[in-house]
Design an enzyme around this catalytic site. Structure first.
Site, mmCIF file in Angstrom:
data_model
loop_
_atom_site.group_PDB
_atom_site.id
_atom_site.type_symbol
_atom_site.label_atom_id
_atom_site.label_comp_id
_atom_site.label_asym_id
_atom_site.label_seq_id
_atom_site.Cartn_x
_atom_site.Cartn_y
_atom_site.Cartn_z
ATOM 1 N N ASN A 1 0.860 -1.183 0.000
ATOM 2 C CA ASN A 1 0.000 0.000 0.000
ATOM 3 C C ASN A 1 0.895 1.231 0.000
ATOM 4 O O ASN A 1 1.488 1.574 1.017
ATOM 5 C CB ASN A 1 -0.904 -0.027 1.241
ATOM 6 C CG ASN A 1 -1.778 1.202 1.366
ATOM 7 O OD1 ASN A 1 -1.895 1.991 0.432
ATOM 8 N ND2 ASN A 1 -2.402 1.372 2.519
ATOM 9 N N LYS B 1 0.022 4.295 -0.336
ATOM 10 C CA LYS B 1 -0.642 5.442 0.288
ATOM 11 C C LYS B 1 -0.441 6.706 -0.553
ATOM 12 O O LYS B 1 -0.333 6.634 -1.778
ATOM 13 C CB LYS B 1 -0.166 5.612 1.738
ATOM 14 C CG LYS B 1 -0.331 4.319 2.550
ATOM 15 C CD LYS B 1 -0.072 4.493 4.012
ATOM 16 C CE LYS B 1 -0.251 3.162 4.742
ATOM 17 N NZ LYS B 1 -0.090 3.316 6.209
ATOM 18 N N HIS C 1 -9.562 0.644 5.440
ATOM 19 C CA HIS C 1 -8.290 0.893 6.122
ATOM 20 C C HIS C 1 -8.505 1.837 7.296
ATOM 21 O O HIS C 1 -9.313 2.769 7.238
ATOM 22 C CB HIS C 1 -7.276 1.490 5.148
ATOM 23 C CG HIS C 1 -5.874 1.451 5.637
ATOM 24 N ND1 HIS C 1 -5.387 2.351 6.571
ATOM 25 C CD2 HIS C 1 -4.851 0.609 5.359
ATOM 26 C CE1 HIS C 1 -4.115 2.069 6.819
ATOM 27 N NE2 HIS C 1 -3.766 1.017 6.100
ATOM 28 N N GLU D 1 -6.854 4.237 8.456
ATOM 29 C CA GLU D 1 -6.608 5.660 8.216
ATOM 30 C C GLU D 1 -7.844 6.334 7.616
ATOM 31 O O GLU D 1 -8.125 7.499 7.906
ATOM 32 C CB GLU D 1 -5.391 5.819 7.297
ATOM 33 C CG GLU D 1 -4.099 5.447 8.001
ATOM 34 C CD GLU D 1 -2.941 5.182 7.062
ATOM 35 O OE1 GLU D 1 -1.829 4.957 7.568
ATOM 36 O OE2 GLU D 1 -3.144 5.177 5.834
ATOM 37 N N GLU E 1 -4.699 -5.379 10.924
ATOM 38 C CA GLU E 1 -3.738 -4.301 11.111
ATOM 39 C C GLU E 1 -4.050 -3.560 12.410
ATOM 40 O O GLU E 1 -4.862 -2.620 12.425
ATOM 41 C CB GLU E 1 -3.796 -3.310 9.941
ATOM 42 C CG GLU E 1 -3.249 -3.843 8.638
ATOM 43 C CD GLU E 1 -2.921 -2.700 7.696
ATOM 44 O OE1 GLU E 1 -1.769 -2.621 7.256
ATOM 45 O OE2 GLU E 1 -3.811 -1.878 7.416
ATOM 46 N N GLY F 1 2.894 1.981 11.272
ATOM 47 C CA GLY F 1 3.850 3.086 11.180
ATOM 48 C C GLY F 1 4.612 3.400 12.440
ATOM 49 O O GLY F 1 5.337 4.396 12.489
ATOM 50 N N SER G 1 3.802 -2.395 10.750
ATOM 51 C CA SER G 1 5.249 -2.395 11.027
ATOM 52 C C SER G 1 5.909 -3.709 10.616
ATOM 53 O O SER G 1 6.758 -4.250 11.325
ATOM 54 C CB SER G 1 5.519 -2.087 12.503
ATOM 55 O OG SER G 1 5.087 -0.783 12.828
#
Length: 257
Positions: A8, A10, A95, A97, A168, A174, A215
């Site tokens: 991904n 992004k 996702h 985010e 996730e 991250g 990560s």
């Protein structure tokens, strides 16, 4: 089930940068045969040039999101038919985010998953708990609820379809601190049980895959992706550079050889 690695990208790369890295990846994956499914999800603006770059390549093209309707007055959205026109085969949905920053709801994710399946796209449905939810020991109920709601409108995958669920944990994305292998394995089992209850054991085993994300790097991916655990990984930063993507592929191929 053949393992899968999904990158991904992004909102990170320009069209030129995307083409440059896809060109390098295309050359780099020649030695991997077809042992691992490879999917790269660039920005919407790079999809057309990515399609041209990946013609006859072993790498499949994915999108980072989609709307559920084929057309209409939905400013700024991209439809499943538009993605298919660009050669997209996979799409990331739900996702964290998008949930956190754009207010995406479980109902919206459910509509997107149903539409993706109906239009021949392979959905990669993301689920994951926050740090607060894990500290309150709510992670299992959160994942079950997110997954049940995401799949509430989705019929069983057909013989030629696949559906992936990516675990996730939001607190790992991250941060450089992934879930421990034991934590991740417990959540994989929760997801598998939920898929079995939804589709039955046989379909869940053959038409559904579970991926880990958060990560992931070349050093730790073997702790998660292996024949007796996760079938693949959804990676962010680790998938941006051809050399790290190839290192991840090497590790996965070794685990499944």
């Amino acid at each position: 089930m053949k393992p899968i690695l999904v990158a991904n990208w992004k909102m990170q790369l320009s069209q030129a940068e995307s083409v440059e890295r896809l060109t390098a990846l295309r050359l780099g994956v020649k030695d991997f045969g077809y042992a691992v499914h490879m999917v790269v999800c660039p920005s919407f603006t790079a999809l057309e040039r990515a399609k041209e770059t990946l013609i006859t390549s072993k790498i499949q093209l994915g999108a980072q999101d989609m709307f559920w309707a084929e057309q209409g007055a939905f400013t700024g959205e991209v439809s499943p038919t538009q993605l298919r026109e660009l050669g997209v085969t996979h799409v990331i949905l739900g996702h964290s985010e998008r949930r956190e920053f754009l207010g995406e709801t479980d109902k919206m994710v459910a509509q997107k998953v149903e539409s993706a399946m109906a239009h021949g796209l392979t959905p990669i449905v993301c689920v994951g708990e926050t740090a607060h939810q894990r500290n309150d020991n709510q992670q299992e109920s959160v994942i079950v609820q997110e997954l049940e709601r995401a799949l509430q409108c989705t019929p069983p995958p057909s013989e030629n379809q696949m559906l992936y669920v990516a675990y996730e944990p939001m607190w790992a994305i991250g941060t450089g601190e992934p879930a421990s292998p034991a934590q991740a394995e417990l959540m994989r089992q929760v997801i598998v049980r939920t898929l079995q209850e939804k589709f039955g054991a046989e379909l869940a085993a053959h038409r559904c895959g579970v991926l880990y994300g958060g990560s992931v790097d070349a050093e730790n991916i073997s702790h998660y992706v292996r024949p007796d655990s996760y079938q693949g990984a959804l990676v962010g930063g680790a998938g941006l550079k051809p050399e790290t993507f190839l290192a991840l592929l090497t590790s996965i191929k070794q685990q499944f050889s």
